[in-house]
Structures are given as structure tokens and as C-alpha cells.
Design a protein around this motif. Structure first.
Motif, PDB file in Angstrom:
ATOM      1  N   THR A  45       0.856  -1.199   0.000  1.00  0.00           N
ATOM      2  CA  THR A  45       0.000   0.000   0.000  1.00  0.00           C
ATOM      3  C   THR A  45       0.882   1.236   0.000  1.00  0.00           C
ATOM      4  OG1 THR A  45      -1.624  -1.193   1.335  1.00  0.00           O
ATOM      5  CG2 THR A  45      -1.887   1.183   1.202  1.00  0.00           C
ATOM      6  N   ARG A  87      -0.953  -6.599   9.241  1.00  0.00           N
ATOM      7  CA  ARG A  87      -1.831  -6.978   8.132  1.00  0.00           C
ATOM      8  C   ARG A  87      -1.177  -6.636   6.796  1.00  0.00           C
ATOM      9  NH1 ARG A  87      -7.096  -7.852   9.989  1.00  0.00           N
ATOM     10  NH2 ARG A  87      -7.566  -6.982  12.066  1.00  0.00           N
ATOM     11  N   ARG A  88      -1.431  -7.510   5.781  1.00  0.00           N
ATOM     12  CA  ARG A  88      -0.874  -7.266   4.441  1.00  0.00           C
ATOM     13  C   ARG A  88      -1.911  -7.570   3.365  1.00  0.00           C
ATOM     14  NH1 ARG A  88       4.656 -10.317   3.706  1.00  0.00           N
ATOM     15  NH2 ARG A  88       3.459 -12.070   4.547  1.00  0.00           N
ATOM     16  N   GLY A  89      -3.100  -7.032   3.516  1.00  0.00           N
ATOM     17  CA  GLY A  89      -4.139  -7.240   2.519  1.00  0.00           C
ATOM     18  C   GLY A  89      -4.527  -8.710   2.425  1.00  0.00           C
ATOM     19  N   ALA A  90      -4.436  -9.258   1.191  1.00  0.00           N
ATOM     20  CA  ALA A  90      -4.816 -10.647   0.959  1.00  0.00           C
ATOM     21  C   ALA A  90      -3.734 -11.628   1.399  1.00  0.00           C
ATOM     22  CB  ALA A  90      -5.131 -10.857  -0.516  1.00  0.00           C
ATOM     23  N   GLN A  91      -2.530 -11.136   1.683  1.00  0.00           N
ATOM     24  CA  GLN A  91      -1.434 -12.015   2.087  1.00  0.00           C
ATOM     25  C   GLN A  91      -1.558 -12.388   3.567  1.00  0.00           C
ATOM     26  OE1 GLN A  91       2.599 -11.044   0.597  1.00  0.00           O
ATOM     27  NE2 GLN A  91       1.671  -9.167  -0.185  1.00  0.00           N
ATOM     28  N   GLU A  92      -0.787 -13.413   3.932  1.00  0.00           N
ATOM     29  CA  GLU A  92      -0.744 -13.819   5.334  1.00  0.00           C
ATOM     30  C   GLU A  92      -0.173 -12.679   6.183  1.00  0.00           C
ATOM     31  OE1 GLU A  92      -1.505 -16.701   7.079  1.00  0.00           O
ATOM     32  OE2 GLU A  92      -2.610 -17.312   5.288  1.00  0.00           O
TER      33      GLU A  92
END
Length: 358
Positions: A45, A87-92
Motif C-alpha cells: 500500500t 496486516r498485508r491485505g490478501a497475504q498472510e
């Protein structure tokens, strides 16, 4: 004048963009004032999207960060450190070690996040560097202690051979001489990387790989597939070409020998892969760019009982192996300020050589 004010924090915090660790600066209310480029990359981001928003929302447990910010803000702690998940969006989510401290301006709090896997890798590199230095001293001392009596044994055997007449006794003296010569060769190999001067020149890593590939194909011409997955943008760099050829060959030759069953089955494969990585720390030094050379095979993997010791001298997974190939490879790569890492499981072993680029 009003238009220029928002850019001031970015200019003031610009040096943080040079760091490989993730850095954020927040206001006392927890809203993000600045995010460095490493944090942008980790979260996928842009900083413009993040700035002004509550930074706690970027964590799985935002309340913990809020409490930490409050403690540092109220001077309950000069510095506070804890573990969290980013948090990393759709990633783990990324496990990080979070450190908070006040800046030189009231109402600003500096938050540094070190990815746990990065910390583990740094610790491993530090252990490997210490191990290499210890091995170097051990090998030098041991080799010199062996050389002197070894010469005396060989000389005595030669004199004895000149005196004896019986054929079977001559054979015994020849065995002594032969074994003394074999040990001498082993000692010379142990000392070789410490004797030979470091010859620096321009190195093209793909020329190094092609040289190694040709040697492998000469020894295994029919039953070994070699795949090349190159990044053509990798620039030349200053290094010792022969040392890098030897280091890569030692790894690749080990892989080819480990593929004996696969070669019989007709599906043995070694892959040479090159990539450029950015913002890496090698041996406690930050580098803007680094080369990654992967030597990947589809063999049985490194035996579990030696996984943690494969770079130790005289440790080998083969009965006929000397256990010097990987030790010498690690020595040569470390002389280029780099490191070799290994990730191995049945069906896939990846030796990764990482060398900084100018």
C-alpha cells in the motif's frame, strides 16, 4: 506557503527510506504521519493511502498498539518492544517485532517493525559468519599440525623402501607413501582458499553459470537436465571469477551427485535461477541491491541429521564425500561479502547464494 507544509514531514523522515526495516511515525493519537518505503512494500500500500489513518488498524490486535503508544506518550516507558502481526491485505499477516520510542519532537512516536523471519535470517548469517571464522582458524591450525609429521612419515617410508628387499614389505611402504600423499592433498585443499590471493575483476554471473553448466554436462551428458532461468538485467560486479565458479560448481556438483536415483529414472533436473533483490542486510551491512543465485535440484534433499552442519568442514551426506565442497563454497562467497543459505526438503533443495551489488 500552505501548500508546502504537508511535504515537510516526508522530507524530514526521508532518511528512513534507506532502511530495510519497516518504519512508521505516528502522532500521539495513533494516526500515521509517515511510512517508509520498506513498510509500503511490506503492506503493498502506498504511504499516501496510509497517512492520516489510525495505524493500529494495520495490526491484527490494534488495541495493543494503542496501549503501547499511550505508555510511550505518557513517559511510562522510554522504549517499548513487543511482538505483533502486521496486516498485508490478501497475504498472510507478517510476524514482526515492534519497537516504539519518542522522537525529538513532542507528540511524535517512532515505530520500528522488524520482520521475525528477517531477524532469524540475520541471526543465522551471524552464526555462519562466526562459524566460518572459527573454521578458518581450526583448519589452518589443524592443517599445519598435520603437515609436519606427515612429511616425516612419507620420508621415513621412502627410506625404508630403499632398504627392504621383500616384495610384500615394499608394498606396505608404498601404501604408507600413497596414503601420506592422499592426506597431503586433503590438507592442501583445506588450506587452498586461505593461500590463494583474491583476484578481483569484472564478473558476469551468467558467464560463471555457463562455465559451471558446461562442466556438469561434460560429466553427465545424457541423464541430467539443466534449466536456466536468468534475469538479464543483472549488472556485472567486481569479484573473483574463479572463486565464484568454484563455489557454484561445488554446490551444483553436489546436487548432480545427489540426483543419482533421479538420473537413473530419467527425470533429474538442476535449475540455475538469478534474480536481483533490493534493500538487503548481509553480515550486518545494508546494501541497496544484491544478486540471488539459486541452484535448485529435485533430489532427495539434505539428510535431516546434517542439515544444521552442512557448511562444517568434513561433513558430507555421501560416503565417498570429503565434506569440503560446501565449506569452501561458503568461504569464497563470504569473501565477496555474501552468504549461502539452504532450504531443503525431499524433492526440492535450493541453495541460494546472495552477493551484494554495487
Amino acid at each position: 506557503m500552505a501548500f508546502g507544509k504537508p511535504a515537510a514531514p516526508a522530507r524530514r523522515f526521508q532518511p528512513f527510506d534507506l532502511l530495510a526495516t519497516l518504519v512508521a511515525v505516528v502522532r500521539a493519537d495513533g494516526r500515521l504521519l509517515f511510512a517508509n518505503s520498506a513498510l509500503e512494500d511490506a503492506m503493498g500500500t502506498s504511504r499516501r493511502t496510509l497517512e492520516g489513518s489510525p495505524f493500529g488498524a494495520c495490526f491484527l490486535e490494534p488495541g495493543v498498539l494503542a496501549t503501547a503508544i499511550e505508555g510511550v506518550r505518557d513517559n511510562d516507558f522510554a522504549t517499548l518492544r513487543y511482538e505483533a502481526f502486521l496486516r498485508r491485505g490478501a497475504q498472510e499477516p507478517l510476524p514482526v517485532q515492534v519497537t516504539l520510542a519518542q522522537t525529538d519532537r513532542k507528540g511524535e512516536i517512532l515505530i520500528e517493525m522488524s520482520p521475525q523471519e528477517q531477524q532469524v535470517r540475520h541471526d543465522r548469517e551471524e552464526r555462519l559468519l562466526g562459524l566460518a571464522q572459527a573454521n578458518k582458524e581450526l583448519i589452518r591450525n589443524l592443517a599445519h599440525e598435520i603437515k609436519n609429521p606427515l612429511g616425516g612419515i612419507r620420508g621415513a617410508a621412502q627410506l625404508l623402501q630403499m632398504e627392504v628387499q621383500a616384495r610384500d614389505l615394499i608394498e606396505y611402504t608404498q601404501v604408507i607413501i600413497h596414503e601420506a600423499d592422499r592426506l597431503q592433498t586433503l590438507v592442501d585443499r583445506l588450506l587452498a582458499p586461505h593461500r590463494r590471493p583474491h583476484v578481483v575483476g569484472d564478473v558476469n554471473i551468467h558467464e560463471v553459470i555457463e562455465r559451471v553448466r558446461s562442466v556438469l554436462l561434460a560429466e553427465f551428458p545424457h541423464d541430467l537436465e539443466i534449466e536456466r532461468d536468468f534475469d538479464p538485467s543483472i549488472p556485472e560486479f567486481r569479484g573473483d571469477r574463479e572463486q565464484l565458479i568454484q563455489a557454484t560448481l561445488n554446490i551444483a556438483h553436489n546436487a548432480a551427485q545427489a540426483l543419482a536415483e533421479r538420473r537413473e529414472a530419467g527425470d533429474a533436473k538442476i535449475t540455475f535461477r538469478t534474480r536481483v533483490v533490493r534493500k538487503v542486510i548481509l553480515n550486518k551491512q545494508w546494501w541497496r541491491l544484491a544478486l540471488e543465485l539459486h541452484v535448485i535440484d529435485n533430489g532427495p534433499g539434505v539428510p535431516d541429521d546434517i542439515k544444521d552442519r552442512i557448511f562444517y568442514p568434513l561433513v558430507s551426506g555421501r560416503e565417498s564425500g570429503t565434506g569440503l565442497g560446501l565449506t569452501l563454497a561458503q568461504t569464497f562467497v563470504q569473501q565477496h561479502h555474501g552468504v549461502i543459505e539452504c532450504d531443503s526438503q525431499p524433492g526440492r533443495t535450493d541453495f541460494k547464494i546472495v552477493i551484494p551489488l554495487p
